[in-house]
Design a protein around this motif. Structure first.
Motif, PDB file in Angstrom:
ATOM      1  N   PRO A  29       7.905  70.592  35.695  1.00 66.67           N
ATOM      2  CA  PRO A  29       6.949  69.848  36.527  1.00 66.67           C
ATOM      3  C   PRO A  29       6.974  68.433  36.299  1.00 66.67           C
ATOM      4  CG  PRO A  29       5.620  70.965  34.820  1.00 66.67           C
ATOM      5  CD  PRO A  29       7.037  71.403  34.629  1.00 66.67           C
ATOM      6  N   LYS A  30       6.885  67.649  37.257  1.00 63.93           N
ATOM      7  CA  LYS A  30       6.884  66.221  37.042  1.00 63.93           C
ATOM      8  C   LYS A  30       5.653  65.656  36.594  1.00 63.93           C
ATOM      9  CE  LYS A  30       9.948  65.362  41.089  1.00 63.93           C
ATOM     10  NZ  LYS A  30       9.822  64.798  42.303  1.00 63.93           N
ATOM     11  N   SER A  31       5.601  64.782  35.717  1.00 62.85           N
ATOM     12  CA  SER A  31       4.440  64.371  34.883  1.00 62.85           C
ATOM     13  C   SER A  31       3.312  63.565  35.824  1.00 62.85           C
ATOM     14  CB  SER A  31       4.884  63.368  33.772  1.00 62.85           C
ATOM     15  OG  SER A  31       5.409  62.142  34.149  1.00 62.85           O
ATOM     16  N   PHE A  32       2.221  63.995  35.572  1.00 65.79           N
ATOM     17  CA  PHE A  32       1.144  63.130  36.534  1.00 65.79           C
ATOM     18  C   PHE A  32       1.026  61.680  36.443  1.00 65.79           C
ATOM     19  CE2 PHE A  32      -3.264  61.989  37.175  1.00 65.79           C
ATOM     20  CZ  PHE A  32      -3.450  62.107  38.621  1.00 65.79           C
ATOM     21  N   VAL A  33       1.326  61.059  37.341  1.00 63.79           N
ATOM     22  CA  VAL A  33       1.067  59.775  37.412  1.00 63.79           C
ATOM     23  C   VAL A  33      -0.112  59.270  38.288  1.00 63.79           C
ATOM     24  CG1 VAL A  33       2.205  57.443  38.011  1.00 63.79           C
ATOM     25  CG2 VAL A  33       3.456  59.205  37.054  1.00 63.79           C
ATOM     26  N   PRO A  34      -1.166  58.794  37.901  1.00 57.91           N
ATOM     27  CA  PRO A  34      -2.375  58.427  38.670  1.00 57.91           C
ATOM     28  C   PRO A  34      -2.077  57.203  39.472  1.00 57.91           C
ATOM     29  CG  PRO A  34      -2.762  57.447  36.352  1.00 57.91           C
ATOM     30  CD  PRO A  34      -1.456  58.405  36.518  1.00 57.91           C
ATOM     31  N   ARG A  35      -2.618  57.404  40.725  1.00 58.87           N
ATOM     32  CA  ARG A  35      -2.389  56.305  41.808  1.00 58.87           C
ATOM     33  C   ARG A  35      -3.641  55.664  41.968  1.00 58.87           C
ATOM     34  NH1 ARG A  35       2.667  56.454  40.808  1.00 58.87           N
ATOM     35  NH2 ARG A  35       3.874  57.791  41.870  1.00 58.87           N
ATOM     36  N   THR A  36      -4.220  54.663  41.179  1.00 57.43           N
ATOM     37  CA  THR A  36      -5.466  53.875  41.046  1.00 57.43           C
ATOM     38  C   THR A  36      -5.479  52.854  42.158  1.00 57.43           C
ATOM     39  OG1 THR A  36      -5.011  52.942  39.190  1.00 57.43           O
ATOM     40  CG2 THR A  36      -5.906  54.847  38.813  1.00 57.43           C
ATOM     41  N   THR A  37      -4.666  52.365  42.596  1.00 59.25           N
ATOM     42  CA  THR A  37      -4.620  51.259  43.617  1.00 59.25           C
ATOM     43  C   THR A  37      -4.083  51.640  44.861  1.00 59.25           C
ATOM     44  OG1 THR A  37      -4.178  49.718  41.738  1.00 59.25           O
ATOM     45  CG2 THR A  37      -3.992  48.746  43.807  1.00 59.25           C
ATOM     46  N   ASP A  38      -5.061  51.498  45.947  1.00 61.76           N
ATOM     47  CA  ASP A  38      -4.605  51.834  47.278  1.00 61.76           C
ATOM     48  C   ASP A  38      -4.612  50.385  48.082  1.00 61.76           C
ATOM     49  OD1 ASP A  38      -3.898  52.616  49.673  1.00 61.76           O
ATOM     50  OD2 ASP A  38      -5.803  54.071  49.920  1.00 61.76           O
ATOM     51  N   SER A  39      -3.501  49.713  48.102  1.00 58.70           N
ATOM     52  CA  SER A  39      -3.389  48.431  48.826  1.00 58.70           C
ATOM     53  C   SER A  39      -3.845  48.372  50.239  1.00 58.70           C
ATOM     54  CB  SER A  39      -2.431  47.656  48.381  1.00 58.70           C
ATOM     55  OG  SER A  39      -2.019  47.579  47.095  1.00 58.70           O
ATOM     56  N   ARG A  40      -3.703  49.599  50.771  1.00 56.23           N
ATOM     57  CA  ARG A  40      -3.878  49.669  52.303  1.00 56.23           C
ATOM     58  C   ARG A  40      -5.402  50.208  52.792  1.00 56.23           C
ATOM     59  NH1 ARG A  40       0.491  54.072  52.889  1.00 56.23           N
ATOM     60  NH2 ARG A  40      -0.127  54.053  50.667  1.00 56.23           N
ATOM     61  N   HIS A  41      -6.264  50.076  52.044  1.00 57.54           N
ATOM     62  CA  HIS A  41      -7.322  50.582  52.393  1.00 57.54           C
ATOM     63  C   HIS A  41      -8.289  49.706  53.233  1.00 57.54           C
ATOM     64  CE1 HIS A  41      -9.068  47.403  49.607  1.00 57.54           C
ATOM     65  NE2 HIS A  41      -8.333  47.799  48.658  1.00 57.54           N
ATOM     66  N   GLY A  42      -8.056  48.554  53.476  1.00 55.17           N
ATOM     67  CA  GLY A  42      -8.615  47.845  54.609  1.00 55.17           C
ATOM     68  C   GLY A  42     -10.169  47.243  54.113  1.00 55.17           C
ATOM     69  N   LYS A  43     -10.422  47.611  53.104  1.00 54.08           N
ATOM     70  CA  LYS A  43     -11.741  47.215  52.579  1.00 54.08           C
ATOM     71  C   LYS A  43     -11.527  45.865  51.846  1.00 54.08           C
ATOM     72  CE  LYS A  43     -13.338  51.951  51.882  1.00 54.08           C
ATOM     73  NZ  LYS A  43     -13.442  52.878  50.779  1.00 54.08           N
ATOM     74  N   GLY A  44     -12.711  45.278  51.600  1.00 58.92           N
ATOM     75  CA  GLY A  44     -12.514  43.786  50.795  1.00 58.92           C
ATOM     76  C   GLY A  44     -12.362  43.730  49.300  1.00 58.92           C
ATOM     77  N   TYR A  45     -12.162  42.853  49.016  1.00 59.06           N
ATOM     78  CA  TYR A  45     -11.866  42.776  47.401  1.00 59.06           C
ATOM     79  C   TYR A  45     -12.466  41.566  46.931  1.00 59.06           C
ATOM     80  CZ  TYR A  45      -8.325  39.368  48.708  1.00 59.06           C
ATOM     81  OH  TYR A  45      -7.401  38.468  49.120  1.00 59.06           O
ATOM     82  N   TRP A  46     -12.855  41.519  45.640  1.00 56.19           N
ATOM     83  CA  TRP A  46     -13.530  40.535  44.962  1.00 56.19           C
ATOM     84  C   TRP A  46     -12.493  39.221  44.819  1.00 56.19           C
ATOM     85  CZ3 TRP A  46     -18.686  40.106  45.284  1.00 56.19           C
ATOM     86  CH2 TRP A  46     -19.264  39.136  44.719  1.00 56.19           C
ATOM     87  N   PRO A  47     -12.891  38.201  45.140  1.00 49.59           N
ATOM     88  CA  PRO A  47     -11.943  36.873  44.975  1.00 49.59           C
ATOM     89  C   PRO A  47     -11.825  36.694  43.452  1.00 49.59           C
ATOM     90  CG  PRO A  47     -13.739  36.059  45.903  1.00 49.59           C
ATOM     91  CD  PRO A  47     -13.904  37.622  45.798  1.00 49.59           C
ATOM     92  N   ASN A  48     -10.569  36.060  43.066  1.00 51.69           N
ATOM     93  CA  ASN A  48     -10.386  35.691  41.913  1.00 51.69           C
ATOM     94  C   ASN A  48     -11.227  34.320  41.540  1.00 51.69           C
ATOM     95  OD1 ASN A  48      -9.642  35.073  39.154  1.00 51.69           O
ATOM     96  ND2 ASN A  48      -7.620  35.411  39.723  1.00 51.69           N
ATOM     97  N   LEU A  49     -12.233  34.324  41.010  1.00 44.89           N
ATOM     98  CA  LEU A  49     -13.201  33.168  40.838  1.00 44.89           C
ATOM     99  C   LEU A  49     -12.569  32.255  39.702  1.00 44.89           C
ATOM    100  CD1 LEU A  49     -16.514  34.714  41.128  1.00 44.89           C
ATOM    101  CD2 LEU A  49     -15.243  33.769  42.864  1.00 44.89           C
ATOM    102  N   LEU A  50     -11.759  32.577  38.882  1.00 46.93           N
ATOM    103  CA  LEU A  50     -11.266  31.693  37.702  1.00 46.93           C
ATOM    104  C   LEU A  50     -10.085  30.931  38.048  1.00 46.93           C
ATOM    105  CD1 LEU A  50     -11.060  34.163  35.161  1.00 46.93           C
ATOM    106  CD2 LEU A  50     -12.795  32.591  35.259  1.00 46.93           C
ATOM    107  N   LEU A  51      -9.568  31.049  39.471  1.00 48.98           N
ATOM    108  CA  LEU A  51      -8.335  30.215  39.964  1.00 48.98           C
ATOM    109  C   LEU A  51      -8.731  28.772  39.757  1.00 48.98           C
ATOM    110  CD1 LEU A  51      -6.664  32.310  42.603  1.00 48.98           C
ATOM    111  CD2 LEU A  51      -5.966  32.081  40.244  1.00 48.98           C
ATOM    112  N   GLY A  52      -9.841  28.584  40.312  1.00 54.48           N
ATOM    113  CA  GLY A  52     -10.325  26.959  40.514  1.00 54.48           C
ATOM    114  C   GLY A  52     -10.818  26.196  39.530  1.00 54.48           C
ATOM    115  N   GLN A  53     -11.225  26.961  38.422  1.00 54.07           N
ATOM    116  CA  GLN A  53     -11.800  26.559  37.031  1.00 54.07           C
ATOM    117  C   GLN A  53     -10.969  26.086  36.171  1.00 54.07           C
ATOM    118  OE1 GLN A  53     -15.246  26.765  37.024  1.00 54.07           O
ATOM    119  NE2 GLN A  53     -15.197  27.602  39.179  1.00 54.07           N
TER     120      GLN A  53
END
Length: 145
Positions: free
Chosen positions: A99-123
């Motif tokens: 059997p193929k080893s299990f690889v979790p798929r934790t990131t779904d980039s096509r979910h259409g929901k918002g994400y929290w912006p990176n607040l450290l970029l401008g600091q």
């Protein structure tokens, strides 16, 4: 098999038995046993064991290897060793599917929901420890799923 042994017997005057056996894929020992009349024949018990191994292998959709086949045959009351099961599986060409080893798929980039912006970029860069904390989710497999 008998035809190959007879071919070696016919050509043994012109070529060495070792070369003929190598070319024809035969064992020299088996050839000489054939000449003595003691060639290997499947007896009824070994033939029955082969059928049992093939049945268990097919029943479990080619997923069982020699250890699991032995366990199932033992549960059914048949005594057959692991080495014999391995030899049967190799001779018949049975190989368990890995059997193929299990690889979790934790990131779904096509979910259409918002994400929290990176607040450290401008600091500005932190000057001391514990001024900025970041986190992320981590997949941890659990025993109970």
């Amino acid at each position: 098999m008998r035809q190959r042994y007879e071919l070696v017997k016919c050509l043994a005057g012109d070529f060495s038995v070792e070369t003929l056996c190598l070319v024809l894929g035969l064992s020299r020992t088996a050839y000489y046993r054939y000449l003595r009349g003691a060639s290997y024949q499947l007896n009824a018990e070994k033939e029955n064991n082969q059928q049992l191994v093939e049945q268990v292998f097919a029943k479990h959709k080619r997923r069982y290897g020699s250890r699991r086949i032995i366990a199932e045959l033992k549960d059914k009351g048949y005594l057959i060793g692991r080495y014999q099961v391995r030899v049967i599986m190799k001779r018949v060409g049975l190989q368990a599917i890995q059997p193929k080893s299990f690889v979790p798929r934790t990131t779904d980039s096509r979910h259409g929901k918002g994400y929290w912006p990176n607040l450290l970029l401008g600091q500005t860069l932190p000057t001391a420890p514990n001024l900025v904390w970041v986190s992320d989710i981590t997949y941890l497999p659990l025993i109970n799923g």
